[in-house]
Scaffold this active site. Structure first.
Site, PDB file in Angstrom:
ATOM      1  N   ASN A 149       0.739  -1.733  -0.446  1.00 17.40           N
ATOM      2  CA  ASN A 149       0.003  -0.093   0.080  1.00 17.40           C
ATOM      3  C   ASN A 149       0.729   1.261  -0.101  1.00 17.40           C
ATOM      4  OD1 ASN A 149      -1.811   2.110   0.628  1.00 17.40           O
ATOM      5  ND2 ASN A 149      -2.331   1.436   2.617  1.00 17.40           N
ATOM      6  N   LYS A 204       0.411   4.257  -0.268  1.00 15.99           N
ATOM      7  CA  LYS A 204      -0.267   5.644  -0.037  1.00 15.99           C
ATOM      8  C   LYS A 204      -0.359   6.608  -0.631  1.00 15.99           C
ATOM      9  CE  LYS A 204       0.044   3.246   4.566  1.00 15.99           C
ATOM     10  NZ  LYS A 204       0.345   2.936   6.233  1.00 15.99           N
ATOM     11  N   HIS A 253      -9.450   0.736   5.359  1.00 11.28           N
ATOM     12  CA  HIS A 253      -8.553   0.710   5.791  1.00 11.28           C
ATOM     13  C   HIS A 253      -8.616   2.275   6.534  1.00 11.28           C
ATOM     14  CE1 HIS A 253      -4.117   2.463   6.954  1.00 11.28           C
ATOM     15  NE2 HIS A 253      -3.692   1.444   5.707  1.00 11.28           N
ATOM     16  N   GLU A 270      -7.034   4.774   8.082  1.00 12.66           N
ATOM     17  CA  GLU A 270      -6.809   6.344   7.966  1.00 12.66           C
ATOM     18  C   GLU A 270      -8.138   6.347   7.022  1.00 12.66           C
ATOM     19  OE1 GLU A 270      -3.409   5.421   5.382  1.00 12.66           O
ATOM     20  OE2 GLU A 270      -2.137   4.725   7.133  1.00 12.66           O
ATOM     21  N   GLU A 282      -5.188  -5.167  11.139  1.00 15.86           N
ATOM     22  CA  GLU A 282      -4.317  -3.246  11.133  1.00 15.86           C
ATOM     23  C   GLU A 282      -4.403  -3.280  12.205  1.00 15.86           C
ATOM     24  OE1 GLU A 282      -2.273  -2.519   7.089  1.00 15.86           O
ATOM     25  OE2 GLU A 282      -3.965  -1.293   7.764  1.00 15.86           O
ATOM     26  N   GLY A 294       2.735   2.561  10.862  1.00  9.02           N
ATOM     27  CA  GLY A 294       3.141   3.775  10.645  1.00  9.02           C
ATOM     28  C   GLY A 294       4.328   4.431  12.006  1.00  9.02           C
ATOM     29  N   SER A 309       3.072  -1.780  10.119  1.00  7.41           N
ATOM     30  CA  SER A 309       4.890  -2.185  10.689  1.00  7.41           C
ATOM     31  C   SER A 309       5.440  -3.373   9.778  1.00  7.41           C
ATOM     32  CB  SER A 309       5.573  -2.074  11.787  1.00  7.41           C
ATOM     33  OG  SER A 309       5.317  -0.206  12.034  1.00  7.41           O
TER      34      SER A 309
HETATM   35  P1  13P Z   1       2.748   0.112   7.805  1.00  6.27           P
HETATM   36  O1  13P Z   1       3.536  -0.796   7.329  1.00  6.27           O
HETATM   37  O2  13P Z   1       3.750   1.856   7.686  1.00  6.27           O
HETATM   38  O3  13P Z   1       2.723   0.351   8.924  1.00  6.27           O
HETATM   39  O4  13P Z   1       1.600   0.717   7.093  1.00  6.27           O
HETATM   40  C1  13P Z   1       0.272  -0.347   6.865  1.00  6.27           C
HETATM   41  C2  13P Z   1      -0.417   0.246   6.532  1.00  6.27           C
HETATM   42  O5  13P Z   1      -1.323   0.653   6.496  1.00  6.27           O
HETATM   43  C3  13P Z   1      -0.610  -0.819   4.971  1.00  6.27           C
HETATM   44  O6  13P Z   1      -2.262   0.371   4.307  1.00  6.27           O
END
Ligand code: 13P
Length: 253
Positions: A9, A11, A98, A100, A170, A176, A215
């Site tokens: 992903n 982002k 997600h 976010e 997740e 992150g 992560s």
């Molecule tokens: P990270 O791997 O940067 O923690 O992000 C995970 C994520 O949100 C994947 O959709």
């Protein structure tokens, strides 16, 4: 046997040049991997470019994942992109729910369920994300939170719809932050999710891939992916470095 799936992903990252370099690097590094299924998730703006690059670089083994869609097929929805549009570009997967998007764009369980259904109606495979916050984990509510998020989709789409879907656990506190869920913490929630689905439909529960995100990196991928109910990873930051992402894919192969 469930085939392992690793999804990058990206982002809101990447220029045209970076997209090209990343695809070249991932394509070359992953060419010989026979077992794992790999998908890359560029921004919606870069989907067309990514599709062309995968085709022209002989990287047809890389699937495309979109990061978002809107639930309606077309209409006066300024700024949105629909499932039929993604399907026309050869997109295979689309991430829905997600954290976010739930947190920053106020997406409700109902909106997530509508996107899930719209994706499937166009032949896309939704990757449904569920996950709890740190406060919810500390209150011991992790399982309740993820099951409620899952149930909202089951209620709207039916348990059989999960036959052509992927589930992603997740935990928000691991996204992150560099703070990965331990393999035991992740496995426990994956097991709870699978057992919950098994109560309604054992075949769906056994067949669905539940991938972990938060992560994931080369250093922890092997131990996570070796857990009984962890069928791969949804990778954010580490998917932006070709070598690191390929190494994660190798852990799942
Ligand atoms: P990270 O791997 O940067 O923690 O992000 C995970 C994520 O949100 C994947 O959709």
């Amino acid at each position: 046997m469930r085939q392992k799936l690793v999804v990058g992903n990206w982002k809101m990252h990447g220029s045209r040049t970076q997209v090209r370099q990343l695809i070249e690097g991932v394509a070359a590094g992953s060419a010989g991997l026979a077992q794992v299924e790999i998908a890359i998730g560029p921004t919606l703006l870069h989907i067309g470019l990514a599709a062309e690059l995968c085709a022209s670089k002989g990287a047809n083994h890389l699937k495309l994942a979109a990061q978002n869609l809107f639930a309606e097929p077309e209409g006066a929805f300024t700024g949105e992109v629909s499932a039929p549009m993604l399907a026309e570009y050869g997109v295979n997967y689309v991430i829905v729910g997600h954290s976010e998007r739930r947190e920053l764009f106020a997406e409700t369980d109902q909106a997530v369920a509508a996107k899930f259904k719209a994706a499937q109606a166009s032949g896309l495979i939704p990757i449904l994300c569920v996950g709890e916050s740190l406060a919810q984990r500390e209150q011991g509510a992790s399982a309740d939170v993820v099951l409620a998020q899952l149930d909202a989709v089951i209620e709207a789409a039916g348990i059989e719809a999960l036959q052509s879907a992927v589930l992603a656990y997740e935990p928000i506190w691991a996204i992150g932050t560099g703070k990965t869920a331990s393999k035991e913490q992740a496995q426990e929630i994956h097991r709870v999710l699978r057992e919950h689905m098994a109560k309604s439909n054992a075949t769906v529960a056994q067949g669905i891939r539940i991938i972990y995100g938060g992560s994931v990196k080369a250093a922890n991928a092997t131990e996570l992916f070796s857990q009984a109910d962890i069928d791969g990873g949804l990778v954010g930051g580490a998917s932006l470095k070709a070598e690191e992402f390929v190494s994660i894919c190798k852990s799942a192969d």
